[in-house]
Design a protein around this motif. Structure first.
Motif, PDB file in Angstrom:
ATOM      1  N   ALA A 208       0.830  -1.205   0.000  1.00  0.00           N
ATOM      2  CA  ALA A 208       0.000   0.000   0.000  1.00  0.00           C
ATOM      3  C   ALA A 208       0.869   1.261   0.000  1.00  0.00           C
ATOM      4  CB  ALA A 208      -0.924  -0.004   1.209  1.00  0.00           C
ATOM      5  N   PHE A 209       1.989   1.219   0.691  1.00  0.00           N
ATOM      6  CA  PHE A 209       2.884   2.380   0.736  1.00  0.00           C
ATOM      7  C   PHE A 209       3.452   2.695  -0.642  1.00  0.00           C
ATOM      8  CE2 PHE A 209       7.183   4.131   1.311  1.00  0.00           C
ATOM      9  CZ  PHE A 209       6.872   5.284   2.007  1.00  0.00           C
ATOM     10  N   PHE A 210       3.814   1.657  -1.393  1.00  0.00           N
ATOM     11  CA  PHE A 210       4.394   1.857  -2.716  1.00  0.00           C
ATOM     12  C   PHE A 210       3.344   2.205  -3.767  1.00  0.00           C
ATOM     13  CE2 PHE A 210       8.123   0.095  -0.887  1.00  0.00           C
ATOM     14  CZ  PHE A 210       9.185   0.385  -1.730  1.00  0.00           C
ATOM     15  N   LEU A 211       2.134   1.648  -3.629  1.00  0.00           N
ATOM     16  CA  LEU A 211       1.163   1.706  -4.713  1.00  0.00           C
ATOM     17  C   LEU A 211      -0.008   2.640  -4.462  1.00  0.00           C
ATOM     18  CD1 LEU A 211       0.935  -2.145  -5.457  1.00  0.00           C
ATOM     19  CD2 LEU A 211       2.397  -0.448  -6.573  1.00  0.00           C
ATOM     20  N   PRO A 219      -3.200   1.771   7.128  1.00  0.00           N
ATOM     21  CA  PRO A 219      -1.847   1.530   7.622  1.00  0.00           C
ATOM     22  C   PRO A 219      -0.847   2.603   7.186  1.00  0.00           C
ATOM     23  CG  PRO A 219      -2.804  -0.514   6.856  1.00  0.00           C
ATOM     24  CD  PRO A 219      -3.745   0.576   6.440  1.00  0.00           C
ATOM     25  N   VAL A 220      -0.989   3.088   5.952  1.00  0.00           N
ATOM     26  CA  VAL A 220      -0.095   4.147   5.474  1.00  0.00           C
ATOM     27  C   VAL A 220      -0.341   5.436   6.261  1.00  0.00           C
ATOM     28  CG1 VAL A 220       0.587   5.537   3.478  1.00  0.00           C
ATOM     29  CG2 VAL A 220       0.029   3.110   3.190  1.00  0.00           C
ATOM     30  N   TYR A 221      -1.607   5.729   6.542  1.00  0.00           N
ATOM     31  CA  TYR A 221      -1.932   6.907   7.344  1.00  0.00           C
ATOM     32  C   TYR A 221      -1.339   6.798   8.748  1.00  0.00           C
ATOM     33  CZ  TYR A 221      -4.675  10.022  10.294  1.00  0.00           C
ATOM     34  OH  TYR A 221      -5.053  10.966  11.222  1.00  0.00           O
ATOM     35  N   ILE A 222      -1.459   5.633   9.349  1.00  0.00           N
ATOM     36  CA  ILE A 222      -0.907   5.440  10.696  1.00  0.00           C
ATOM     37  C   ILE A 222       0.600   5.652  10.686  1.00  0.00           C
ATOM     38  CG2 ILE A 222      -0.513   3.719  12.514  1.00  0.00           C
ATOM     39  CD1 ILE A 222      -3.233   2.557  11.870  1.00  0.00           C
ATOM     40  N   TRP A 223       1.264   5.118   9.683  1.00  0.00           N
ATOM     41  CA  TRP A 223       2.719   5.289   9.589  1.00  0.00           C
ATOM     42  C   TRP A 223       3.073   6.771   9.485  1.00  0.00           C
ATOM     43  CZ3 TRP A 223       5.730   7.453   5.707  1.00  0.00           C
ATOM     44  CH2 TRP A 223       7.112   7.274   5.845  1.00  0.00           C
ATOM     45  N   SER A 224       2.291   7.530   8.759  1.00  0.00           N
ATOM     46  CA  SER A 224       2.583   8.963   8.610  1.00  0.00           C
ATOM     47  C   SER A 224       2.369   9.728   9.908  1.00  0.00           C
ATOM     48  CB  SER A 224       1.710   9.566   7.508  1.00  0.00           C
ATOM     49  OG  SER A 224       0.341   9.588   7.897  1.00  0.00           O
ATOM     50  N   GLN A 225       1.539   9.180  10.824  1.00  0.00           N
ATOM     51  CA  GLN A 225       1.226   9.881  12.060  1.00  0.00           C
ATOM     52  C   GLN A 225       2.206   9.566  13.191  1.00  0.00           C
ATOM     53  OE1 GLN A 225      -1.516  12.236  12.319  1.00  0.00           O
ATOM     54  NE2 GLN A 225      -1.073  11.903  10.143  1.00  0.00           N
ATOM     55  N   ILE A 226       2.769   8.358  13.207  1.00  0.00           N
ATOM     56  CA  ILE A 226       3.624   7.991  14.338  1.00  0.00           C
ATOM     57  C   ILE A 226       4.956   8.733  14.340  1.00  0.00           C
ATOM     58  CG2 ILE A 226       2.585   5.705  14.567  1.00  0.00           C
ATOM     59  CD1 ILE A 226       4.958   4.556  13.072  1.00  0.00           C
ATOM     60  N   ARG A 227       5.241   9.452  13.273  1.00  0.00           N
ATOM     61  CA  ARG A 227       6.476  10.253  13.256  1.00  0.00           C
ATOM     62  C   ARG A 227       6.352  11.511  14.088  1.00  0.00           C
ATOM     63  NH1 ARG A 227       7.412  11.147   7.034  1.00  0.00           N
ATOM     64  NH2 ARG A 227       5.146  11.444   7.142  1.00  0.00           N
TER      65      ARG A 227
END
Length: 265
Positions: A208-211, A219-227
């Motif tokens: 999902a991150f690549f495509l 999951p991509v949204y969550i990854w962007s928020q944990i930073r």
């Protein structure tokens, strides 16, 4: 099992320690989601539900949730449909290249996700497909298909072929037999496959991150928020809900898988 325990007395202790090591971090996730403070550390400052309440106001998060639901639902239907017919062919028929084709179907289970994601990105761009929900669905069907085939094979393994032969003898067509006889018997396996493949798609991050392009999944949204430390409590609350949702889906899938095994026995 008891004889094994007698031969290896420390095996029980090892198993308990292994499970604690594996699941303790997961159990801490919902615990800190109720923490009144923004720092993830003991002692907990207080009990609050405000982080859960704030989730309803996050429009970007809600849109990413909708994207994940769309991708997961379409992926589940496509992967289960393909897995249904593939499993039937593998269990019922013997044909040249059967073992090779089955091995190719299961290949995504052993290929690193980063390799699959980067390869698919290059492939889709080369054929003119921009990163979007469509490309995510195609990628997720690829990695979810092995799960569907495995579940549907177990549903077809003990299927009594004489039931279909009896339907043919009574004048039923091939399609009618498949619809009236085969599908009802393997329906628990189909439901289990839908639930498992939906969960696989819903939780998948690397592809999902690549495509995803400008249409991120959850999951991509969550990854962007944990930073961002200020966003961490909301992410913990969201992660707790996703954890509960995933466990619920897997329990329902296991229930229907066991029903499928019993029905076929």
């Amino acid at each position: 099992m008891r004889s094994v325990m007698r031969l290896f007395p420390g095996l029980t202790t090892y198993a308990v320690l292994y499970l604690v090591f594996l699941y303790l971090p997961v159990l801490l996730l919902p615990l800190f989601s109720f923490n009144d403070g923004t720092i993830v550390a003991f002692p907990i400052e207080g009990f609050t539900l405000k982080w859960y309440a704030q989730l309803a106001e996050a429009s970007t998060m809600l849109q990413s949730l909708v994207n994940s639901l769309i991708v997961g639902s379409v992926t589940a239907v496509l992967a289960t449909a393909l897995g249904l017919f593939a499993a039937r062919a593998y269990v019922r028929y013997r044909f040249r290249g059967r073992e090779v084709s089955e091995g190719l179907v299961m290949l995504p289970l052993v290929i690193p996700g980063i390799i699959v994601a980067s390869s698919m990105l290059v492939l889709f761009i080369s054929v003119g497909l921009r990163p979007s929900l469509t490309t995510i669905i195609l990628g997720h069907v690829f990695i979810a298909l092995p799960f569907s085939v495995s579940i549907m094979k177990s549903a077809f393994d003990d299927f009594d072929q004489s039931l279909e032969e009896a339907a043919f003898d009574l004048g039923e067509s091939v399609f009618g037999t498949f619809r009236r006889v085969t599908l009802p018997i393997v329906s628990p396996g189909i439901i289990a496959s839908l639930l498992v493949t939906f969960t696989v798609s819903f939780d998948e991050f690397v592809l999902a991150f690549f495509l995803s392009g400008n249409q991120p999944t959850l999951p991509v949204y969550i990854w962007s928020q944990i930073r961002f430390p200020a966003k961490l409590p909301n992410t913990l609350a969201l992660g707790s809900l996703l954890l509960l949702f995933s466990i619920l889906l897997l329990l329902i899938a296991e229930y229907f898988r066991r029903r499928s095994v019993k029905a076929a026995a």
